[in-house]
Every structure is written in C-alpha cells, then in structure tokens.
Design a protein around this motif. Sequence first.
Motif, PDB file in Angstrom:
ATOM      1  N   PHE A   1       0.824  -1.206   0.000  1.00  0.00           N
ATOM      2  CA  PHE A   1       0.000   0.000   0.000  1.00  0.00           C
ATOM      3  C   PHE A   1       0.857   1.253   0.000  1.00  0.00           C
ATOM      4  O   PHE A   1       1.825   1.351   0.740  1.00  0.00           O
ATOM      5  CB  PHE A   1      -0.934   0.004   1.206  1.00  0.00           C
ATOM      6  N   PRO A   2       0.487   2.254  -0.828  1.00  0.00           N
ATOM      7  CA  PRO A   2       1.245   3.505  -0.859  1.00  0.00           C
ATOM      8  C   PRO A   2       1.025   4.298   0.416  1.00  0.00           C
ATOM      9  O   PRO A   2       0.051   4.091   1.124  1.00  0.00           O
ATOM     10  CB  PRO A   2       0.664   4.253  -2.061  1.00  0.00           C
ATOM     11  N   PRO A   3       1.931   5.209   0.683  1.00  0.00           N
ATOM     12  CA  PRO A   3       1.745   6.091   1.833  1.00  0.00           C
ATOM     13  C   PRO A   3       0.633   7.107   1.539  1.00  0.00           C
ATOM     14  O   PRO A   3       0.454   7.527   0.407  1.00  0.00           O
ATOM     15  CB  PRO A   3       3.089   6.810   1.967  1.00  0.00           C
ATOM     16  N   TYR A   4      -0.118   7.457   2.568  1.00  0.00           N
ATOM     17  CA  TYR A   4      -1.148   8.499   2.436  1.00  0.00           C
ATOM     18  C   TYR A   4      -0.910   9.516   3.543  1.00  0.00           C
ATOM     19  O   TYR A   4      -1.489   9.443   4.618  1.00  0.00           O
ATOM     20  CB  TYR A   4      -2.550   7.882   2.572  1.00  0.00           C
ATOM     21  N   ASP A   5       0.023  10.432   3.277  1.00  0.00           N
ATOM     22  CA  ASP A   5       0.377  11.426   4.291  1.00  0.00           C
ATOM     23  C   ASP A   5      -0.345  12.722   4.002  1.00  0.00           C
ATOM     24  O   ASP A   5      -0.152  13.329   2.946  1.00  0.00           O
ATOM     25  CB  ASP A   5       1.895  11.645   4.301  1.00  0.00           C
ATOM     26  N   MET A   6      -1.143  13.172   4.969  1.00  0.00           N
ATOM     27  CA  MET A   6      -1.916  14.404   4.812  1.00  0.00           C
ATOM     28  C   MET A   6      -0.974  15.587   4.814  1.00  0.00           C
ATOM     29  O   MET A   6      -0.191  15.758   5.752  1.00  0.00           O
ATOM     30  CB  MET A   6      -2.895  14.498   5.990  1.00  0.00           C
ATOM     31  N   THR A   7      -1.038  16.425   3.775  1.00  0.00           N
ATOM     32  CA  THR A   7      -0.099  17.543   3.663  1.00  0.00           C
ATOM     33  C   THR A   7      -0.819  18.834   3.318  1.00  0.00           C
ATOM     34  O   THR A   7      -1.519  18.887   2.301  1.00  0.00           O
ATOM     35  CB  THR A   7       0.926  17.261   2.554  1.00  0.00           C
ATOM     36  N   PRO A   8      -0.670  19.880   4.131  1.00  0.00           N
ATOM     37  CA  PRO A   8      -1.270  21.166   3.762  1.00  0.00           C
ATOM     38  C   PRO A   8      -0.693  21.670   2.454  1.00  0.00           C
ATOM     39  O   PRO A   8       0.526  21.637   2.259  1.00  0.00           O
ATOM     40  CB  PRO A   8      -0.891  22.090   4.922  1.00  0.00           C
ATOM     41  N   SER A   9      -1.562  22.089   1.531  1.00  0.00           N
ATOM     42  CA  SER A   9      -1.101  22.679   0.274  1.00  0.00           C
ATOM     43  C   SER A   9      -1.777  24.011   0.077  1.00  0.00           C
ATOM     44  O   SER A   9      -2.929  24.196   0.465  1.00  0.00           O
ATOM     45  CB  SER A   9      -1.459  21.776  -0.918  1.00  0.00           C
ATOM     46  N   VAL A  10      -1.047  24.940  -0.518  1.00  0.00           N
ATOM     47  CA  VAL A  10      -1.574  26.291  -0.718  1.00  0.00           C
ATOM     48  C   VAL A  10      -1.332  26.718  -2.149  1.00  0.00           C
ATOM     49  O   VAL A  10      -0.303  26.359  -2.737  1.00  0.00           O
ATOM     50  CB  VAL A  10      -0.869  27.299   0.220  1.00  0.00           C
ATOM     51  N   ARG A  11      -2.244  27.498  -2.713  1.00  0.00           N
ATOM     52  CA  ARG A  11      -2.050  28.046  -4.057  1.00  0.00           C
ATOM     53  C   ARG A  11      -0.947  29.098  -4.008  1.00  0.00           C
ATOM     54  O   ARG A  11      -0.911  29.926  -3.097  1.00  0.00           O
ATOM     55  CB  ARG A  11      -3.329  28.687  -4.572  1.00  0.00           C
ATOM     56  N   ASP A  12      -0.075  29.087  -4.983  1.00  0.00           N
ATOM     57  CA  ASP A  12       1.027  30.054  -5.019  1.00  0.00           C
ATOM     58  C   ASP A  12       0.523  31.486  -4.986  1.00  0.00           C
ATOM     59  O   ASP A  12       1.100  32.346  -4.322  1.00  0.00           O
ATOM     60  CB  ASP A  12       1.865  29.831  -6.281  1.00  0.00           C
ATOM     61  N   GLU A  13      -0.559  31.746  -5.693  1.00  0.00           N
ATOM     62  CA  GLU A  13      -1.108  33.111  -5.738  1.00  0.00           C
ATOM     63  C   GLU A  13      -1.415  33.593  -4.336  1.00  0.00           C
ATOM     64  O   GLU A  13      -1.170  34.745  -3.981  1.00  0.00           O
ATOM     65  CB  GLU A  13      -2.406  33.066  -6.558  1.00  0.00           C
ATOM     66  N   VAL A  14      -1.973  32.678  -3.524  1.00  0.00           N
ATOM     67  CA  VAL A  14      -2.325  33.048  -2.150  1.00  0.00           C
ATOM     68  C   VAL A  14      -1.072  33.232  -1.308  1.00  0.00           C
ATOM     69  O   VAL A  14      -1.011  34.106  -0.440  1.00  0.00           O
ATOM     70  CB  VAL A  14      -3.240  31.957  -1.538  1.00  0.00           C
ATOM     71  N   LEU A  15      -0.062  32.390  -1.555  1.00  0.00           N
ATOM     72  CA  LEU A  15       1.203  32.528  -0.821  1.00  0.00           C
ATOM     73  C   LEU A  15       1.828  33.888  -1.085  1.00  0.00           C
ATOM     74  O   LEU A  15       2.391  34.511  -0.185  1.00  0.00           O
ATOM     75  CB  LEU A  15       2.172  31.428  -1.231  1.00  0.00           C
ATOM     76  N   GLU A  16       1.715  34.332  -2.338  1.00  0.00           N
ATOM     77  CA  GLU A  16       2.286  35.644  -2.665  1.00  0.00           C
ATOM     78  C   GLU A  16       1.554  36.732  -1.916  1.00  0.00           C
ATOM     79  O   GLU A  16       2.152  37.672  -1.406  1.00  0.00           O
ATOM     80  CB  GLU A  16       2.180  35.893  -4.177  1.00  0.00           C
ATOM     81  N   GLU A  17       0.230  36.588  -1.883  1.00  0.00           N
ATOM     82  CA  GLU A  17      -0.561  37.625  -1.222  1.00  0.00           C
ATOM     83  C   GLU A  17      -0.371  37.562   0.289  1.00  0.00           C
ATOM     84  O   GLU A  17      -0.357  38.589   0.969  1.00  0.00           O
ATOM     85  CB  GLU A  17      -2.038  37.399  -1.579  1.00  0.00           C
ATOM     86  N   HIS A  18      -0.307  36.344   0.832  1.00  0.00           N
ATOM     87  CA  HIS A  18      -0.139  36.194   2.285  1.00  0.00           C
ATOM     88  C   HIS A  18       1.056  35.292   2.575  1.00  0.00           C
ATOM     89  O   HIS A  18       0.891  34.124   2.899  1.00  0.00           O
ATOM     90  CB  HIS A  18      -1.380  35.533   2.891  1.00  0.00           C
ATOM     91  N   PRO A  19       2.238  35.788   2.473  1.00  0.00           N
ATOM     92  CA  PRO A  19       3.428  34.927   2.644  1.00  0.00           C
ATOM     93  C   PRO A  19       3.464  34.260   4.009  1.00  0.00           C
ATOM     94  O   PRO A  19       4.004  33.179   4.160  1.00  0.00           O
ATOM     95  CB  PRO A  19       4.604  35.878   2.467  1.00  0.00           C
ATOM     96  N   GLY A  20       2.853  34.849   5.019  1.00  0.00           N
ATOM     97  CA  GLY A  20       2.911  34.272   6.353  1.00  0.00           C
ATOM     98  C   GLY A  20       2.215  32.932   6.492  1.00  0.00           C
ATOM     99  O   GLY A  20       2.471  32.170   7.422  1.00  0.00           O
ATOM    100  N   ILE A  21       1.347  32.632   5.558  1.00  0.00           N
ATOM    101  CA  ILE A  21       0.549  31.409   5.688  1.00  0.00           C
ATOM    102  C   ILE A  21       1.423  30.166   5.794  1.00  0.00           C
ATOM    103  O   ILE A  21       1.180  29.278   6.620  1.00  0.00           O
ATOM    104  CB  ILE A  21      -0.419  31.265   4.496  1.00  0.00           C
ATOM    105  N   ALA A  22       2.458  30.088   4.972  1.00  0.00           N
ATOM    106  CA  ALA A  22       3.323  28.902   4.970  1.00  0.00           C
ATOM    107  C   ALA A  22       3.891  28.663   6.360  1.00  0.00           C
ATOM    108  O   ALA A  22       3.883  27.541   6.880  1.00  0.00           O
ATOM    109  CB  ALA A  22       4.428  29.065   3.946  1.00  0.00           C
ATOM    110  N   ASP A  23       4.367  29.728   6.988  1.00  0.00           N
ATOM    111  CA  ASP A  23       4.963  29.565   8.316  1.00  0.00           C
ATOM    112  C   ASP A  23       3.945  29.081   9.318  1.00  0.00           C
ATOM    113  O   ASP A  23       4.225  28.212  10.146  1.00  0.00           O
ATOM    114  CB  ASP A  23       5.547  30.889   8.793  1.00  0.00           C
ATOM    115  N   VAL A  24       2.773  29.656   9.271  1.00  0.00           N
ATOM    116  CA  VAL A  24       1.739  29.272  10.237  1.00  0.00           C
ATOM    117  C   VAL A  24       1.406  27.797  10.107  1.00  0.00           C
ATOM    118  O   VAL A  24       1.366  27.061  11.105  1.00  0.00           O
ATOM    119  CB  VAL A  24       0.456  30.112  10.014  1.00  0.00           C
ATOM    120  N   LEU A  25       1.199  27.351   8.874  1.00  0.00           N
ATOM    121  CA  LEU A  25       0.818  25.951   8.673  1.00  0.00           C
ATOM    122  C   LEU A  25       1.969  25.012   9.035  1.00  0.00           C
ATOM    123  O   LEU A  25       1.757  23.949   9.632  1.00  0.00           O
ATOM    124  CB  LEU A  25       0.349  25.744   7.238  1.00  0.00           C
TER     125      LEU A  25
END
Lengths: 371, 321, 224
Positions: free
Chosen positions: B241-265
């Motif tokens: 069975f493959p791994p199923y690791d839950m990973t937060p993903s964000v749209r790049d456009e949103v990251l540009e607008e809110h760069p802090g999001i990556a750090d928070v998550l």
Amino acid sequence: MIKLNRVSKVYPDGTQAVKDISFEVEEGELCVLLGPSGCGKTTTMKMINRLIAVTEGEIYIDGRKNTELNEDELRRNIGYAIQDIGLFPHMTVQENIETVPVLKGWPKTERSKRAEELLELMGMPAGEYMNKYPSELSGGQRQRVGVARALGADPPLLLMDEPFGAIDPITRVRLQGEFLKIQEVLKKTIIFVTHDIYEAIKMGDKIALMDEGRLVQYGTPTDLVYRPKNEFVESFVGADRALKGLQLIRVKDVMRDSPSVIRPDEKAEAAQARMEREGMDWLAVVDREGRFLGGVSRPDLGRKKTVEESMSPATVTVTVDAVLNEAISLMLSSGLNDLVVVDRGNRLMGVLSFDAIRERLSKIAQGGESE
Amino acid sequence: MRKRNIIIGAITGAVVVLIVVLLVVVGRPAPGRVTVGCKGFTEQLIVGELMAQLLEDRGFDVELVDGLGTAALRDGIEADQLDVIAEYTGTAWMVHFGQEYQPGVDNNDLYELVRGRDEPNNITWLDPLWNNNTYAFASWPEFVAMHNLSTLSDLAELYRQDDGKIKMSITLEWEVRPDGLPAFQEHYDFEVDPDYVLAVEAGLTLVALAEKQVDVGMVFATDSNMAEYGLHVYADDEAFFPPYDMTPSVRDEVLEEHPGIADVLNELVATFPGGGQSATPEIVAECQVVWQELNHKVDFEEMLPEEVAREYLIEHGLIEE
Amino acid sequence: MEGVIGAWRFLVQHPERMASLTLEHLQMVVVACIIAVCLGVPLGIYIAGKGKENTADAVLYMAEIAMTIPSLALFGLLIAVLSALRLPALGFPPAVIALVIYAQLPIVRNTYTAIRTVDPPIIESGKGMGMSENQLLFKVKLPLALPVIMAGLRTAIVATIAIAAIAAFVGSGGLGTLIRWGLRNARMDLIIVGGVSVAILGILADLLMYRVEGWVTPKGLKRR
C-alpha cells in the motif's frame, strides 16, 4: 341594428362553413339562426362578435363595421351565452354576473345593484343566490345565471348559442317562457342559435333557416310555416307544420264577436222570442258583470220557466289570449266545433269556431295576412 | 397576445438576473479572504478545523468549506476557489495525477514526487503530516488466533490454502482500480474468490467486519474503530500500500498575497511527530497513534471536530484560551 | 439499536449543530424552489398557449430527461461548468442550480396541464364576454390552475429535500453531510440522525404544503 352583408367563412383546409349570407335584424328583434348540425349557424353567430374571423363580407352593428373596434371592446358590448354556460366555478354568482361590469370599470355599488336586479329578473331572490357558487346550483339555475351574466353590462345586443340546449325538456319550456317575458320588458336585439324548430317558432320574431352554409329562407315564423320557399324548408319545419303554426295565432285574432246574450233571471219565453228574432239556436247566459255562466239552446227551453233553469252550465271555455293549439286541443277533446271565448275574469269575449280557424289558415297560406 | 409574452419575458429576465447576482455575490470570495477546504470525514474535518482556527487566530479572514468529495476538493483548488487544503500524498499521486505506485517508494520519496508534480500547477505542498492514513486489512482476534495470522503474507497463505474462499470487504473503487484488488492479489501472490468479495461504500467495509458478515475487512490506518473494537490489523510486510500522508497545500497566488501562511501551517505541522523532518517508520507509527487518538475523540467520545481542534491548539500552545 | 441511541445522543448533545445543518438544508430547498417556481410557472403558462404544442412536447421531454440524470453526475458536471465560467463552483451555487433543474418537471408539467385542462366552455365564455388574453389568464385560468400548480410545488419541495441531502459533497452543507460522514467513518449514529432528519423534514414539508394547497383552492372548487 345588425346587418350581415355577403358574409362567408372558409377554413384553411378548404371547408366552406358559411356561404354568402346576408340578412338584417331590427333593433329589439329576436332573430333565430336555425338549421341542422353543421349548417353554419353557430359559425355565423360567432362571426358577429369576431370569435371567428370573417373570410369575406362585412358585418355591421348599428351602422359600424364590427372590425372597427378592438375585439375585446366589441365583445364587452355584446352579451354572450352558450350551451354549456361556462360559469366561472371559482367565482360566486354575484361575481359571475358582474364580470363584464368589472371589465368595463363600473363602480362597486352600481355593479352590485345591477347584479341584484338581474337575479330578481331571473326569478332568483338575490339574498339567497348572490353568494352561492355554481357548483351549488341546479342546471336550470345555472342557465339563468348565465343569461343574467350575459345581460350584466346591459348590452344592446345578445348572442345566444343554444342556451337552453343542455337543460331537461320540462325546465327548458319554462325557461323559454320566462325568457320571452323578460324580452318583452328588455326588448334587446338577440341572435339566438338553435336546431329545434319548436323553439325557433316559439321564440323568434325572425328566423334565418340555414343549410350547409347557405341562408335558405329568412322571414317570420309564419313565413316559414305557411309560405316555405322550398322542399328543404317544408321538411325542416315538418309535415305537421300546420299544427306547429297554430301557436303563432291567438284566439282573439280569429274569434267572432260575442253572440247574443241573455240573463239567467229572464223568462224562458223571452229567450225563445230572442232566438226566433235573431235566427239563433243558442244564447249565451251571462250575469250582470258579463261573466259567462252557461249556454241555453232551443231544445232546452219549453218545460222550464226561467233561463237559469234551462241552461247548460259552462264547461269548456278558452281564454282570449290563448294560442290556437290550445283551442284546437279543446275542440278535439270536447267534441265541440265552437268554443266560448272568455277573458281571465271569465267575462264573455266572443266565440271561436273551427271553420273560422280553417279559413284564416288558408288566407295566410295564400300570403294575404300575417299573424 | 404580445403583452402577455412581454410580461412573461420580463419576469423570466428578472429572475435570471436575480440568479446571476445571487451566484456572483454569494459565492465570490471576499478580497483577502482565505478559503480552507476539507473533505467530509472525521480526520479531514479535524485537520480543516485545525488549519482554519489557527489561521484565523493569526489574523487571517478565513472561510472553511467542509464536506467536499475528493474530486470536488481537487477541482476546487485547481479552479482557484479553494486556497488551502490538506490532501493525502497517495490520493494526489494516484487519483489526481493518475500515476502508478511502485511498491517500495517510501513516505519521503512519494512526498517529493507529489510536491514536484504540483509545482507547475502553482500549488505548493508544505511540510507533511506523516500520519500515513493508508489502506489496511483487519480481522477479529478470534479469527486471527484460530489461523495463527499476523501479517498480510500470512493472510495470503491462508487464502491459498482455502482456495480463495474467505469473505473479504473492500471499498467500491478499490475493487476495479488496476492498482487496487488485482495488483494486491498479484503482489501477495494469492487469489480471492470473486463471490467472496463484498464491495461497499468506504466506512461500510468496517461495518461488514464488525457485523461479522466478512472475516477480513478493509480499514483505514488512522481510524479509531480498530482499537476501539480490538481488531487486529495485518502488517503490510511486503509494502504494497502507498503512503497516504496528509499535507497542507496552498495556491502560489495566495502565498504571494499572504506569505505568512506557509509559516503558520508549518508551525502546526511541527507539533506533530516528525513535523518538518524526514519520515522514519517510528515517526510514522507515532504520528498514526496521535491521529487515531484525535479521531477517537470525535468518533467515540462525542466531541465535534471543531472542539477537538480547539483543544489541540490550546494544548500545544498555538493559540491562547 | 446502538445506532439509534447514538443518533439521539448526537441530537441532544449538539443541538446547535443540528439546527445549523437543518437551516442550511432548508436554505437550499427554499431558494431553489422559489427560483424553480419563478422559472417554471411562466414557462408552463407559455407552453400551454395555442399553437405551442411542439414546444410543449420538447420542453416537457427535456424536463423528464433532466430528472433521470443521476444527481451525483449532475453536481459533478456543474462544478466543471461553473469553474470553467469562473463562477463560484462549490457550495451553495451548484447545489441550488441542480435543485432548480430537478424541481422543474413537476412545476412546469403541472402548470401546463392545469392551464390546458380548464373547461373549454369557461374559456369560451370568458373570451366571448370580452376578456383580453391577460385578463383571461389572471382572472380565470390561473385561479383555476392554482390547486394543481400547488400540488406540483409540493412534489418539487419534497423531492428537493431528498436531493439536497446528496448535494453535501459539493460543500453545500445541510443534513446530507451527516449521512456522508457517517458512511465514511462507519458511524451509524450519524447516518441515522441525518437520514431520519431528512425524512422528517420531507414529511413535515408535505403536510404543510397539503395545508397550503387547501388555503389556495378557490372556495368554489373545494370538494365537499
């Protein structure tokens, strides 16, 4: 008041429903469109209020072409009553009758008054019937409401398509009579469609007999009964047309003046003397007010003293207003050739003889007199 | 006649305008708003709440759209209607990217593959949760004891002995997928008699097992049912069975607008075992237990996902009371 | 049995959650039905007009076909279409649009049939008395058609309540979310509380609409 000029109706598939019809109806007249099924009578009527469009020809109402007005406007001034009535089931009797007044913008009080009047005219007490629904009425009542509705805005012209057709025969006769009385009061111009020859003769001032789209004969009921134009008319009126025609003539038009009269208290000899003097075999006995008491004939006199003792009391009489069928029927059932004619108060008016009737009918047939 | 058509036309026109306005106004994301999306089952509801509550605490204007199906979730982020999601690496690789899983590719490798694969789509995969909510099989202890089983290889051997006639419950879509049942049988070298396969909607595989309609039931690794009922979960010793690791993903456009999001998550992920590091079998096992416990609070301790999330964030000092 | 107890406990312990899901569910249903009526009744009136038989056949056929589209497929299709059009594709909008589509058949068909089957003598006498088409429509045809139209709306509402439960997977919320959640996590309590709630909602709506039908039936038409 209504004039049809060379009116024809041809349908897209080629059927010719109405062919070149022309006739005129005077104001206040009831004109019957009569004929067998499919003869075009209903089509003709519907062309007057433009429910069906004319293919050729014109229709004039009060001198104006019926195409001049917008069709809804036109219809609001023409009363319309059909065989299946078509009362609005979701409206009360009052609301039904007020339909056209509402369309014409009459104020509320005027409308209610009119609805009440019309119901009373139809012989239906307003208090009882105004708020009923059509489902609560009998067939005859619905028919009357239908007529009241057609008269709602007091239109000068009325179109009626077999309005009494869906009613039982007994009620129908009564409604016809009532309607004629109402017409005497209102004197509307009416176009009345029927296939029933009896109804036509009874109701119509004029009859337009149609067959296969053509107007075969247009005239008074007497014209059609006594002076039928062709075999079709003859057979449509029926072989018993003489009998049918009797209802067109009233007793008063054919009766002879009063015969010699005598009082009951007079002596028998006086009676006899009168008879000899005037060459009569029979005298009518009347009281002081002229009421008919009986008849006295020569053989009866003789042994008795007074007229009263000798007379045969009144049994069979006919009223002066009655139509001739009734008179003939009485003659047949009583075996008498002569009937005494009285008014409603039983006062002696005259004498009607079978011969007089026959003479009159033959005169009419020859085109001499109208009824 | 014409007047009536005009009236009808006017009414219809007014209604159409009303609908369009309704759709545009009601659904349009407010400027600056961050839309978090998650699926409709316990684990996803919890992670959705964790991310949404934390982001909101950190000053973002957050909207949470939950209950989404897998396809809707992916369509949502691709269509720029969702800004932040937490998808499983295995699901992304096989379902969204339509790739085949080669057994032997471990948690770290698959994560890298998936992250690289979504870069051209302008979607950034942040630090993964090594919770590995993968497929597994389970049985009642009596059954396991009776046949002396432990691993999937043992189970495969039993199938070979019994001519494939042991009842098994699996999910509907796993039955027909080429990397599903067919590949599984090939990998462990056994066959299950088709008449003995009960294919049902996801969670019902467990119900079938619980009701003893089947002897072997498909389960999900971080569900709390197995522990609650005392079921035995077979070890995937041949690593199918493959791994199923839950990973937060964000749209790049949103990251540009809110760069802090990556750090928070990433800060959130760091509170879980192995957050921000490479995966090892021990880390994965630990993380699975943490998630089982979180799921247990909702499924067996009558808490709502938002309550569990809030409790977790407070306990781990991410937000104040 | 445990599931039933669990369902009751869930309801009792999280009443605000149940209330907000029920509200979401009703919002979808109410908005969709209002739009469906605004579209469907005029459409039904239009195709009932003279000479529009072919259009009527086509429209009714399309509405019937729409009913047979599996709702899962329709919702999925809507997401694709809406996102391609850069319109909101998740949540309320696609759910409501799908529900409006499903609600069309009973509403359009009932309106069409009700107006067509008004007794011909009634129409004829109305026209003969000088009512314009509009007056005939609003004074006669619609009042008489109203009870049947209401019956169509009643059918639409009950169907919409059921279909809205499926809309959950596009993120629309509502009681369907409980059912989906329960199915995935093997939670009978959620399946039951969600399913029973939808059923109760449907029954209540049906009863309420039955009453409403009675209110709007013109007095002269009520069965006695």
